[in-house]
Design a protein around this motif. Structure first.
Motif, PDB file in Angstrom:
ATOM      1  N   HIS A 268       8.668  -5.997 -11.935  1.00  0.00           N
ATOM      2  CA  HIS A 268       9.309  -7.270 -12.893  1.00  0.00           C
ATOM      3  C   HIS A 268       8.480  -8.313 -12.812  1.00  0.00           C
ATOM      4  N   GLY A 269       7.411  -8.235 -13.315  1.00  0.00           N
ATOM      5  CA  GLY A 269       6.470  -9.243 -13.516  1.00  0.00           C
ATOM      6  C   GLY A 269       5.679  -9.799 -12.172  1.00  0.00           C
ATOM      7  N   ARG A 270       6.090  -9.422 -11.240  1.00  0.00           N
ATOM      8  CA  ARG A 270       5.583  -9.886  -9.910  1.00  0.00           C
ATOM      9  C   ARG A 270       4.645  -9.031  -9.173  1.00  0.00           C
ATOM     10  N   ILE A 271       3.866  -9.378  -8.329  1.00  0.00           N
ATOM     11  CA  ILE A 271       3.083  -8.688  -7.445  1.00  0.00           C
ATOM     12  C   ILE A 271       3.801  -8.610  -6.031  1.00  0.00           C
ATOM     13  N   VAL A 272       4.495  -7.341  -6.179  1.00  0.00           N
ATOM     14  CA  VAL A 272       5.070  -7.027  -4.876  1.00  0.00           C
ATOM     15  C   VAL A 272       4.459  -7.039  -3.373  1.00  0.00           C
ATOM     16  N   GLY A 273       3.092  -6.681  -3.661  1.00  0.00           N
ATOM     17  CA  GLY A 273       2.162  -6.797  -2.459  1.00  0.00           C
ATOM     18  C   GLY A 273       0.882  -6.278  -2.754  1.00  0.00           C
ATOM     19  N   ILE A 274      -0.014  -6.298  -1.816  1.00  0.00           N
ATOM     20  CA  ILE A 274      -1.296  -5.651  -2.121  1.00  0.00           C
ATOM     21  C   ILE A 274      -1.695  -5.197  -0.729  1.00  0.00           C
ATOM     22  N   VAL A 275      -2.076  -3.859  -1.026  1.00  0.00           N
ATOM     23  CA  VAL A 275      -2.279  -2.703   0.118  1.00  0.00           C
ATOM     24  C   VAL A 275      -3.547  -2.086   0.103  1.00  0.00           C
ATOM     25  N   PRO A 276      -4.040  -1.679   1.316  1.00  0.00           N
ATOM     26  CA  PRO A 276      -5.085  -0.795   1.124  1.00  0.00           C
ATOM     27  C   PRO A 276      -4.808   0.491   0.329  1.00  0.00           C
TER      28      PRO A 276
ATOM     29  N   VAL B 274      -6.988 -15.816  -9.564  1.00  0.00           N
ATOM     30  CA  VAL B 274      -5.596 -16.121 -10.509  1.00  0.00           C
ATOM     31  C   VAL B 274      -4.504 -16.497  -9.826  1.00  0.00           C
ATOM     32  N   ASP B 275      -4.148 -17.618 -10.140  1.00  0.00           N
ATOM     33  CA  ASP B 275      -3.162 -18.703  -9.572  1.00  0.00           C
ATOM     34  C   ASP B 275      -1.955 -18.984 -10.041  1.00  0.00           C
ATOM     35  N   GLY B 276      -0.851 -18.423  -9.614  1.00  0.00           N
ATOM     36  CA  GLY B 276       0.493 -18.560 -10.385  1.00  0.00           C
ATOM     37  C   GLY B 276       0.745 -18.348 -11.982  1.00  0.00           C
ATOM     38  N   LEU B 277       0.071 -17.182 -12.378  1.00  0.00           N
ATOM     39  CA  LEU B 277      -0.156 -16.893 -13.789  1.00  0.00           C
ATOM     40  C   LEU B 277       1.290 -16.679 -14.120  1.00  0.00           C
ATOM     41  N   THR B 278       1.957 -17.257 -15.232  1.00  0.00           N
ATOM     42  CA  THR B 278       3.247 -16.929 -15.713  1.00  0.00           C
ATOM     43  C   THR B 278       2.971 -16.682 -17.351  1.00  0.00           C
TER      44      THR B 278
ATOM     45  N   GLY C 208       4.437 -15.739 -12.153  1.00  0.00           N
ATOM     46  CA  GLY C 208       3.644 -16.601 -10.797  1.00  0.00           C
ATOM     47  C   GLY C 208       2.727 -15.562 -10.311  1.00  0.00           C
ATOM     48  N   VAL C 209       2.041 -14.890 -10.803  1.00  0.00           N
ATOM     49  CA  VAL C 209       1.148 -13.850  -9.995  1.00  0.00           C
ATOM     50  C   VAL C 209      -0.038 -14.569  -9.696  1.00  0.00           C
ATOM     51  N   SER C 210      -0.610 -14.213  -8.265  1.00  0.00           N
ATOM     52  CA  SER C 210      -1.613 -14.887  -7.860  1.00  0.00           C
ATOM     53  C   SER C 210      -2.345 -13.737  -7.002  1.00  0.00           C
ATOM     54  N   PHE C 211      -3.697 -13.760  -7.446  1.00  0.00           N
ATOM     55  CA  PHE C 211      -4.430 -12.858  -6.585  1.00  0.00           C
ATOM     56  C   PHE C 211      -5.987 -13.231  -6.685  1.00  0.00           C
ATOM     57  N   GLU C 212      -6.876 -12.476  -6.038  1.00  0.00           N
ATOM     58  CA  GLU C 212      -8.413 -12.573  -6.350  1.00  0.00           C
ATOM     59  C   GLU C 212      -8.973 -11.161  -5.957  1.00  0.00           C
ATOM     60  N   VAL C 213     -10.108 -11.166  -6.991  1.00  0.00           N
ATOM     61  CA  VAL C 213     -10.912  -9.885  -7.091  1.00  0.00           C
ATOM     62  C   VAL C 213     -12.375 -10.449  -6.704  1.00  0.00           C
TER      63      VAL C 213
ATOM     64  N   GLN D  25       2.357  -5.469 -16.304  1.00  0.00           N
ATOM     65  CA  GLN D  25       0.962  -5.116 -16.327  1.00  0.00           C
ATOM     66  C   GLN D  25       0.083  -5.404 -17.735  1.00  0.00           C
ATOM     67  N   THR D  26       0.693  -5.174 -18.694  1.00  0.00           N
ATOM     68  CA  THR D  26       0.178  -5.393 -20.054  1.00  0.00           C
ATOM     69  C   THR D  26       0.096  -6.895 -20.112  1.00  0.00           C
ATOM     70  N   GLU D  27       1.091  -7.658 -19.729  1.00  0.00           N
ATOM     71  CA  GLU D  27       1.119  -9.150 -19.966  1.00  0.00           C
ATOM     72  C   GLU D  27      -0.119  -9.772 -19.110  1.00  0.00           C
ATOM     73  N   LEU D  28      -0.174  -8.951 -17.744  1.00  0.00           N
ATOM     74  CA  LEU D  28      -1.335  -9.633 -17.068  1.00  0.00           C
ATOM     75  C   LEU D  28      -2.621  -9.417 -17.676  1.00  0.00           C
ATOM     76  N   THR D  29      -3.011  -8.185 -18.120  1.00  0.00           N
ATOM     77  CA  THR D  29      -4.214  -8.308 -18.601  1.00  0.00           C
ATOM     78  C   THR D  29      -4.458  -8.863 -19.939  1.00  0.00           C
ATOM     79  N   GLU D  30      -3.382  -9.137 -20.898  1.00  0.00           N
ATOM     80  CA  GLU D  30      -3.604  -9.741 -22.064  1.00  0.00           C
ATOM     81  C   GLU D  30      -3.482 -11.347 -21.671  1.00  0.00           C
ATOM     82  N   ALA D  31      -2.895 -11.886 -20.765  1.00  0.00           N
ATOM     83  CA  ALA D  31      -3.061 -13.202 -20.551  1.00  0.00           C
ATOM     84  C   ALA D  31      -4.605 -13.598 -19.818  1.00  0.00           C
TER      85      ALA D  31
END
Lengths: 505, 408
Positions: free
Chosen positions: A475-483, A258-262, A274-279, A295-301
């Protein structure tokens, strides 16, 4: 004020929601009412609050039998209730909400005495350290503060018994801690508090007495020192493990990028920023956060329900943004929606029909535009058995199933085709402990079979139990990705918006 | 509070999600049980009976001296009801007073003839209801279908068979176009189908009135706005011989009923339409296109309503006027509700309504009662079926507790 319930029985048709329940709440104590969803806790409190009439049994206040015709009577008698869904008028100020329903007037013109209400709010707020401004407008307040307004409302009517119905469902961990502090202060000031919950940690933190309800019956009382496992077994009626047994993840190739999804909503508000991450294949990425932070918007997008306004998502090398929902589903995504009754099942259709909702026009379920009832029924029977859906038959309507069984139908449908990515939003919301175990096992099995998995959950316990990595949204952003072994305080701070520097994984 | 945190804690959370109250009212009307439907018909007959008593002259005369000789009133009531219901039976089912076998069964064939357009239009409306669309536009769709079919029927001369087939297809196409318009407006622009279809009824009515003023549609040598007769090659053949009006359209209607059943119960398209109608958000999440489903539904509903227009122009009246639709489009709504949107139910309900209408003349001639009694009976049937859920929707009353499903 001492409250006593004697032999309360409440039936809905053939269904007994409360079966001869006895309960004593002493003044100055916190009494936790613990039980699974559907155990009958809220029914009991609605009987007490005068919203339902009990079929049998009586309510005693300070050893005097009382009968309430409605919430008004209950409030007059000194019982206050904070509902799970707040009963506040959003454009009104705190003071106006507090006076609503018992407005004082002053002077010959009978003007509303807002000043008195403000004074009352200020006085209660100071006494219990609520930090609520009487002139703040409700819609500007965070959820935790709104809840404190509800408590002020109850206290302003001199409630000496306060019922809190699932008060922490919508709070961040920090807000939860604050609330539990307030509950302790109220108790010390002599108020009796009934805490309705299914969260064991809260019960252990504040309760003086614990009553466990299962299937409408009191099945036992416990000391606050009881372990979580003991309480859970009482709730469910059998031994439960609280942990999810899973092997360490064996992540493979990157499956989703996911790259800069808005996403900007119709009102022009940026919901996903502008959410970016990978799985990777074979790992579970859990998305933590307080509800309503994108979160809802992320899955729906990702599914294509809402269009992405910028950015992209790529599944196994194929761009999925800008595609129709059907194309996205058929590219190998399984989707367990957040609101299963709204988006997951068609309540008036049968179980077998619900099981083919997104594959009804594919072989072997259809041939040249015609459904194949025999195949559909055969497959349905198989799935119902595999996923342990408790139903009278595959022709029962999905709407008449319990929440857990409805969720099993959704899972059976989504997991029964080969998946590259599974997206599950609050997959265990409203489910009993037994079903939760089952759903978790299935999700982990899907990971182990090589799918990438995204879990969105408001329950931190669930996030921690399932995740191979945790992404925190605010607030629509990924604050961080942690273990997943990150401590709860850090996660809590991230959920409240504090930026975290440790970008692990 | 956000609506997405809806999980109340007791058994109430097992209920279906809160849905739009009008939508719920529609669903409840559609799903009301067969028993309710049956009782509604019985109750309407009783109310019709009360009206018959009041409308009867002999009863009113004898009621003037009720207290001196009550027996007269009661026997007048008995006579009035007896003659009313027997003339209804004679007019709609079997005429037991007729001398020939043809005369005896003629009322039945008349009933089936009158049921024909109601079956067509009712099927279309029923499919719409099940797909979640409240189509009030059968009247306009029927009129447009009748116009297309009639024009093909009188303006061309073609071999028998082919001419009829083209005229019938013309009816379906005319109605389908009139259904497509509200369909696409709803799918693309969110225009509410109730408003658009009602408005299109008027558009269709005045369009036909205007067309009938043109030379191309005007009957030669007539100043009235009526079209020429449809050529015999385009007329539905009479299936029981010339002494009966029953025509091939009735068999076509029964075939359509089977087709509608297959579509809704056995086809993937019908599956989608049902899912979209029952829960659009879940259908969308499962990858179905709501807009496409809406358009397809309206085109099918319009096409069937258009076929209803073939019954008068190709079957009974055989020419076009702007009154050709009568109140068929609205009666068909009742038929679809009464038949619970299921094809078999619709066929039975249409036959009931066809019978009520067929009995009108006999009621007037033999029992001396106004034909309007029939309309009143039809209307009370609608009231009894529609009212409880409608009243609940209007006043936001909850459904009775016994109707709520409680999961064990």
């Amino acid at each position: 004020m001492k409250l006593e319930l004697r032999g309360i029985t409440k039936r809905f048709g053939d269904f007994t929601a409360n079966d001869r329940i006895d309960l004593v709440v002493e003044p100055g104590t916190v009494h936790a009412l613990l039980g699974e969803n559907g155990a009958g806790k809220s029914t009991l409190m609605n009987v007490l609050f005068g919203l339902y009439d009990a079929d049998e049994g009586e309510v005693l206040l300070d050893d005097e039998p009382v009968v309430f015709d409605g919430p008004g009577d209950a409030m007059t008698a000194g019982i206050g209730m904070v509902h799970q869904h707040f009963m506040l008028v959003h454009p009104f100020t705190v003071a106006e909400n507090v006076m609503l329903g018992h407005e004082d007037v002053r002077g010959p013109a009978k003007l509303l005495d807002v000043e008195a209400a403000r004074a009352k709010v200020r006085e209660i707020s100071e006494r219990f350290n609520f930090n609520v401004d009487p002139d703040a407008v409700i819609e500007d307040l965070p959820v935790g503060a709104q809840q404190r307004v509800e408590i002020i409302k109850a206290l302003s009517r001199d409630a000496s018994l306060l019922i809190l119905d699932e008060p922490t469902a919508v709070l961040t961990p920090q807000e939860t801690d604050e609330l539990l502090g307030i509950v302790k202060d109220l108790r010390d000031a002599g108020t009796a508090v009934v805490l309705i919950t299914h969260k064991l940690r809260e019960v252990q933190a504040v309760a003086d007495t614990i009553t466990v309800i299962r299937r409408g019956k009191v099945v036992g009382t416990a000391e606050p020192t009881a372990s979580q496992e003991e309480l859970a077994s009482l709730m469910v009626g059998r031994a439960v493990t609280m942990r999810v047994d899973k092997e360490p993840a064996k992540p493979g190739e990157t499956m989703l990028e996911v790259d800069g999804l808005t996403v900007v909503d119709d009102a022009g508000i940026v919901q996903l920023d502008g959410v970016s991450f990978e799985v990777k294949a074979g790992e579970i990425l859990a998305i933590a956060g307080v509800q309503g932070n994108g979160q809802t918007e992320l899955t729906e997008a990702l599914l294509g329900v809402v269009p992405a306004d910028a950015g992209s998502a790529t599944l196994d090398g194929e761009v999925i943004t800008g595609r129709t929902i059907k194309e996205v589903l058929h590219s190998g995504i399984g989707f367990v929606p957040e609101d299963r009754t709204e988006d997951g099942i068609v309540a008036s259709m049968t179980i077998s029909n619900n099981l083919i909702l997104d594959v009804h026009d594919k072989a072997p379920y259809a041939k040249g535009g015609a459904l194949q009832p025999k195949v559909i029924a055969e497959e349905a029977r198989k799935h119902v058995e595999q996923f342990d859906v408790r139903a009278t038959g595959i022709d029962q309507t999905a709407g008449s199933l319990s929440g857990g069984n409805q969720q099993k139908v959704v899972l059976a449908r989504e997991l029964s085709r080969p998946l590259k990515l599974l997206i599950a939003s609050n997959p265990t919301r409203g489910l009993d402990v037994g079903s939760i175990e089952f759903v978790h096992k299935r999700i982990v099995a899907e990971r182990d079979s090589g799918a990438a998995v995204i879990i969105v959950s408001a329950e931190l316990d669930e996030v921690v139990a399932l995740a191979d990595r945790i992404a925190v949204m605010y607030h629509g952003r990924i604050v961080g990705i942690v273990p997943p072994d990150t401590d709860r305080d850090t996660l809590g701070l991230m959920m409240a918006g504090a930026h975290d520097e440790e970008e692990a994984a | 509070m956000s609506a997405d945190s809806q999980t109340t804690e007791d058994q109430r959370d097992e209920e279906a999600p809160p849905e739009d109250r009008w939508r719920r009212a529609l669903r409840e009307i559609v799903e009301s049980s067969s028993m309710v439907v049956f009782m509604a018909i019985v109750a309407s007959m009783i109310i019709g009976g009360v009206l018959i008593i009041f409308a009867d002259e002999a009863v009113r005369e004898s009621a003037a001296y009720f207290f001196s000789r009550p027996g007269d009133t009661f026997s007048a009531i008995g006579d009035a009801l007896g003659s009313a219901y027997s003339s209804m039976f004679n007019g709609a089912v079997l005429n037991l007073e007729a001398s020939s076998f043809a005369g005896v069964i003629k009322p039945l064939t008349q009933t089936l003839t009158m049921a024909t357009p109601l079956i067509f239009a009712g099927l279309g409306l029923g499919i719409g209801f099940r797909a979640g669309l409240f189509n009030i536009g059968a009247q306009g769709q029927l009129l447009m279908g009748a116009t297309f079919g009639a024009y093909i029927g009188f303006a061309f001369s073609l071999p028998a068979g082919l001419h009829l087939a083209l005229a019938v297809i013309g009816c379906a196409v005319g109605g389908a176009i009139w259904g497509f318009i509200p369909g696409i407006l709803k799918a693309k622009r969110g225009a509410h189908e109730v408003i658009v279809t009602i408005m299109l009824n008027y558009v269709a009515l005045y369009l036909v009135a205007w067309l009938l003023s043109l030379d191309a549609f005007q009957r030669e040598g007539s100043d009235n706005p009526i079209s020429p007769f449809v050529a015999e090659t385009a007329q539905y053949p009479k299936i029981l011989g010339v002494q009966f009006n029953l025509h091939l359209g009735f068999l076509l209607a029964l075939a359509c009923a089977w087709g509608a059943w297959w579509l809704m119960e056995r086809s993937t398209l019908g599956f989608r339409l049902r899912a979209v109608g029952a829960n659009p958000s879940a259908a969308r999440t499962a990858g179905m296109n709501i807009g496409t489903a809406t358009i397809i539904t309206m085109v099918i509903a319009g096409g069937l309503a258009g076929l209803a227009g073939s019954a008068p122009v190709l079957g009974t009246q055989k020419f076009l006027t702007d009154a050709v639709a009568g109140t068929l489009g609205f009666d068909a709504i009742t038929v679809a509700l009464l038949g619970r949107s299921r094809p078999l139910g619709i066929v039975l309900a249409a036959i009931l309504f066809g019978g009520l209408q067929a009995s009108g003349p006999s009621l007037q001639v033999n029992a001396g009662l106004p034909v309007d009694i029939v309309v009143v009976i039809q209307a009370t049937i609608v009231l009894f079926i529609a009212a409880p859920p409608l009243v609940r929707a209007m006043f936001r009353l909850p459904a009775p507790a016994h109707e709520k499903e409680v999961a064990a």
